[in-house]
Design an enzyme around this catalytic site. Sequence first.
Site, PDB file in Angstrom:
ATOM      1  N   GLU A  93      26.386 -16.416  -1.239  1.00  0.00           N
ATOM      2  CA  GLU A  93      27.709 -16.238  -1.812  1.00  0.00           C
ATOM      3  C   GLU A  93      27.540 -16.490  -3.313  1.00  0.00           C
ATOM      4  O   GLU A  93      26.984 -17.512  -3.702  1.00  0.00           O
ATOM      5  CB  GLU A  93      28.659 -17.277  -1.206  1.00  0.00           C
ATOM      6  CG  GLU A  93      30.095 -16.945  -1.495  1.00  0.00           C
ATOM      7  CD  GLU A  93      31.061 -18.008  -0.998  1.00  0.00           C
ATOM      8  OE1 GLU A  93      30.721 -18.792  -0.101  1.00  0.00           O
ATOM      9  OE2 GLU A  93      32.164 -18.037  -1.560  1.00  0.00           O
ATOM     10  N   LYS A 117      26.285 -26.707  -2.797  1.00  0.00           N
ATOM     11  CA  LYS A 117      26.660 -26.053  -4.049  1.00  0.00           C
ATOM     12  C   LYS A 117      27.891 -26.702  -4.671  1.00  0.00           C
ATOM     13  O   LYS A 117      28.002 -26.777  -5.885  1.00  0.00           O
ATOM     14  CB  LYS A 117      26.913 -24.558  -3.808  1.00  0.00           C
ATOM     15  CG  LYS A 117      25.620 -23.768  -3.789  1.00  0.00           C
ATOM     16  CD  LYS A 117      25.886 -22.287  -3.850  1.00  0.00           C
ATOM     17  CE  LYS A 117      26.252 -21.779  -2.481  1.00  0.00           C
ATOM     18  NZ  LYS A 117      26.247 -20.321  -2.407  1.00  0.00           N
ATOM     19  N   ARG A 132      18.087 -26.204   8.069  1.00  0.00           N
ATOM     20  CA  ARG A 132      18.110 -26.074   6.623  1.00  0.00           C
ATOM     21  C   ARG A 132      17.176 -27.100   5.993  1.00  0.00           C
ATOM     22  O   ARG A 132      16.865 -28.122   6.576  1.00  0.00           O
ATOM     23  CB  ARG A 132      19.524 -26.174   6.080  1.00  0.00           C
ATOM     24  CG  ARG A 132      20.207 -27.503   6.271  1.00  0.00           C
ATOM     25  CD  ARG A 132      21.711 -27.395   5.992  1.00  0.00           C
ATOM     26  NE  ARG A 132      21.978 -27.044   4.615  1.00  0.00           N
ATOM     27  CZ  ARG A 132      22.832 -26.080   4.246  1.00  0.00           C
ATOM     28  NH1 ARG A 132      23.464 -25.369   5.131  1.00  0.00           N
ATOM     29  NH2 ARG A 132      23.045 -25.836   2.979  1.00  0.00           N
TER      30      ARG A 132
HETATM   31  P1  ATP Z   1      26.868 -24.348   0.534  1.00  0.00           P
HETATM   32  O1  ATP Z   1      27.103 -24.775   1.951  1.00  0.00           O
HETATM   33  O2  ATP Z   1      26.371 -25.437  -0.357  1.00  0.00           O
HETATM   34  O3  ATP Z   1      27.973 -23.546  -0.059  1.00  0.00           O
HETATM   35  P2  ATP Z   1      25.521 -22.127   1.560  1.00  0.00           P
HETATM   36  O4  ATP Z   1      24.475 -22.372   2.540  1.00  0.00           O
HETATM   37  O5  ATP Z   1      26.832 -21.748   2.130  1.00  0.00           O
HETATM   38  O6  ATP Z   1      25.644 -23.370   0.611  1.00  0.00           O
HETATM   39  P3  ATP Z   1      25.039 -19.486   0.716  1.00  0.00           P
HETATM   40  O7  ATP Z   1      25.122 -18.884  -0.617  1.00  0.00           O
HETATM   41  O8  ATP Z   1      26.018 -19.045   1.736  1.00  0.00           O
HETATM   42  O9  ATP Z   1      25.116 -21.053   0.509  1.00  0.00           O
HETATM   43  O10 ATP Z   1      23.569 -19.395   1.274  1.00  0.00           O
HETATM   44  C1  ATP Z   1      22.865 -18.198   1.332  1.00  0.00           C
HETATM   45  C2  ATP Z   1      21.788 -18.308   2.358  1.00  0.00           C
HETATM   46  O11 ATP Z   1      20.915 -19.387   2.062  1.00  0.00           O
HETATM   47  C3  ATP Z   1      22.346 -18.559   3.734  1.00  0.00           C
HETATM   48  O12 ATP Z   1      21.735 -17.635   4.619  1.00  0.00           O
HETATM   49  C4  ATP Z   1      21.944 -19.945   4.058  1.00  0.00           C
HETATM   50  O13 ATP Z   1      21.657 -20.074   5.420  1.00  0.00           O
HETATM   51  C5  ATP Z   1      20.708 -20.175   3.214  1.00  0.00           C
HETATM   52  N1  ATP Z   1      20.593 -21.552   2.816  1.00  0.00           N
HETATM   53  C6  ATP Z   1      21.468 -22.257   2.080  1.00  0.00           C
HETATM   54  N2  ATP Z   1      21.084 -23.530   1.954  1.00  0.00           N
HETATM   55  C7  ATP Z   1      19.910 -23.659   2.620  1.00  0.00           C
HETATM   56  C8  ATP Z   1      19.001 -24.744   2.856  1.00  0.00           C
HETATM   57  N3  ATP Z   1      19.223 -25.957   2.376  1.00  0.00           N
HETATM   58  N4  ATP Z   1      17.895 -24.483   3.586  1.00  0.00           N
HETATM   59  C9  ATP Z   1      17.659 -23.254   4.052  1.00  0.00           C
HETATM   60  N5  ATP Z   1      18.471 -22.200   3.875  1.00  0.00           N
HETATM   61  C10 ATP Z   1      19.593 -22.388   3.176  1.00  0.00           C
HETATM   62 MG    MG Z   2      27.711 -20.126   2.886  1.00  0.00          MG
END
Ligand code: ATP
Ligand code: MG
Length: 573
Positions: A37, A272, A262
Amino acid sequence: MTETADKPSLNFIEQIIEKDLASGKWDGRVQTRFPPEPNGYLHIGHAKSICLNFGLAEKYNGSFNLRFDDTNPVKEEDEYVEAIENDIRWLGYDLDGKVLFASDYFEQFHEHAVTLIKKGCAYVCDLTSEETREYRGTLTSPGKDSPYRDRSVEENLELFEKMRSGAFPDGSKTLRAKIDMASPNLNMRDPVMYRILHAKHHRTGDKWCIYPMYDWAHGLEDSMEKVTHSICTLEFENHRPLYDWFLDQLGIFHSQQIEFARLNLGYTVMSKRKLLELVRDKHVRGWDDPRMPTLRGYQRRGYTPEAIRTFCERIGVAKMNSRIDIAVLENCIREDLNKRAPRVMCVLAPLKVVIENYPVGQTEELDAVNNPEDTAAGSRKIPFSRVLFIEKSDFLEDAPKKFFRLAPGREVRLRYAYFVTCTDVIKNDAGDVIELRCTYDPATRGGDSPDGRKVKGTIHWVSAEHAAEAEVRLYDRLFSEENPDKLPEGKPWLDTLSSTSLATLPSCKVESSWMQAANAADWTDGIQRVQFERTGYFCLDADSTKDKPVFNRTVTLRDTWAKVQKNNAQKKS
Ligand code: ATP
Ligand code: MG
């Protein structure tokens, strides 16, 4: 050789893929994606996901695309879109034009929603968000049907059209899937598909005032792109029934969602929202602060994309959440830099040394090896003269026996130069040592002992007249607790921000040949990296000026934290 010996074992996702390839499930195709996102910069957790998805596509001769999951107009910005693309390229992945946007599919999402309404699988609901929450029930009690659940298909179509055309205010209506308010899985209790939001979208502008929810949109995005293996993190495991339900009801291409754990790293946060808060409230200097776990921060810190990829590979994929020790990442960085970083001498906390028996005004050039790990790196000349700087910490007036550095009457080797002996100590009125007087032994040129005389310590130095002045920034863990997200007694996470995570040393003395040694062209990202002998790996910071270089310490030469922890453990026991 046994089969396991020459074939590394497969992780659980590779096992799924190989089974699918064997059964012909996807006609032999492997297609993955990375769906961020655009509401923040990428962090090391994202890197893990990128490496995994890209790596699988590469390994199985498949394809990979970046897709911006830009379905929430409120938090998303073009700044992030651009930064994310750049960071992925920096990591070393060629996007090859395969950059897609969920917002390009809004029209199709809408058509699919109409299809579900016509099938009697979706309805327009007038409950407020608070009422919707109440009606949903809890893990232990079933939900209640919405009073609007049995609206006719015609009425739903008409209301949904009006929602789209802007006839209703924000929050006054939603489109919901009609599934099962008694489902043990809360995600299946008539989840919201669309909400009304009169907000400008970074790409579609004012065209839409209804926006799709994540669970509704995500499976459609995967399906439209014909993604085969849709890899996400564990918290989406109990969203999978909903992902499957939408695709089954529509009867369209059905990607397979697979969840993995994760990545969590010690002494930092990865959400984030929290990273944004650190930036917004100026706890750090920006998204690219070298203490941040963002790729921008790591880049500025001097981490190499190669080492980050090695790290992501080395930690593997798991199905159980865990926290990885930051030392594992730092070791990958050290390993890479050890092979590639040219060596230079830099004195971080300078102490003046005068070699009394060295002729005034004389300079000679000594040979120094550029990188003992890389013979092709060759050698360079370093100037030696009567006045030098050494590290303050390399001198002790009352030195214990095992202090193998400089002390009154003791002899030490100056790296690549001579043996010197301390003959006098000069102090200021406050009693601080401000200068040392030494003699050198001309017979030890190059640092070799002609008579087999043993000198245990070798210290780094620079010639005062020839050294350049530099600012050096030393970094430490951003947080003082290993898991700032989970503190005892509900202590807020910001309370554990470390006050010692940045130390600035304004007047360090660096060998002026560092520029020649640190050839930016040797690095894929053009950032200049060096090893300052005995003090760590460093990179040139963007704050550098023509007159004064600024260096960030990328990582120390050894894992000093392991030592601290070991000492603490010994003290306790
Ligand atoms: P937040 O929950 O902090 O907003 P997010 O995971 O929702 O972060 P996205 O931009 O939706 O952030 O993430 C994009 C991709 O990165 C998703 O497919 C997510 O599964 C993966 N991702 C995010 N954080 C991690 C992590 N700590 N380890 C592995 N993959 C991750
Ligand atoms: Mg997300």
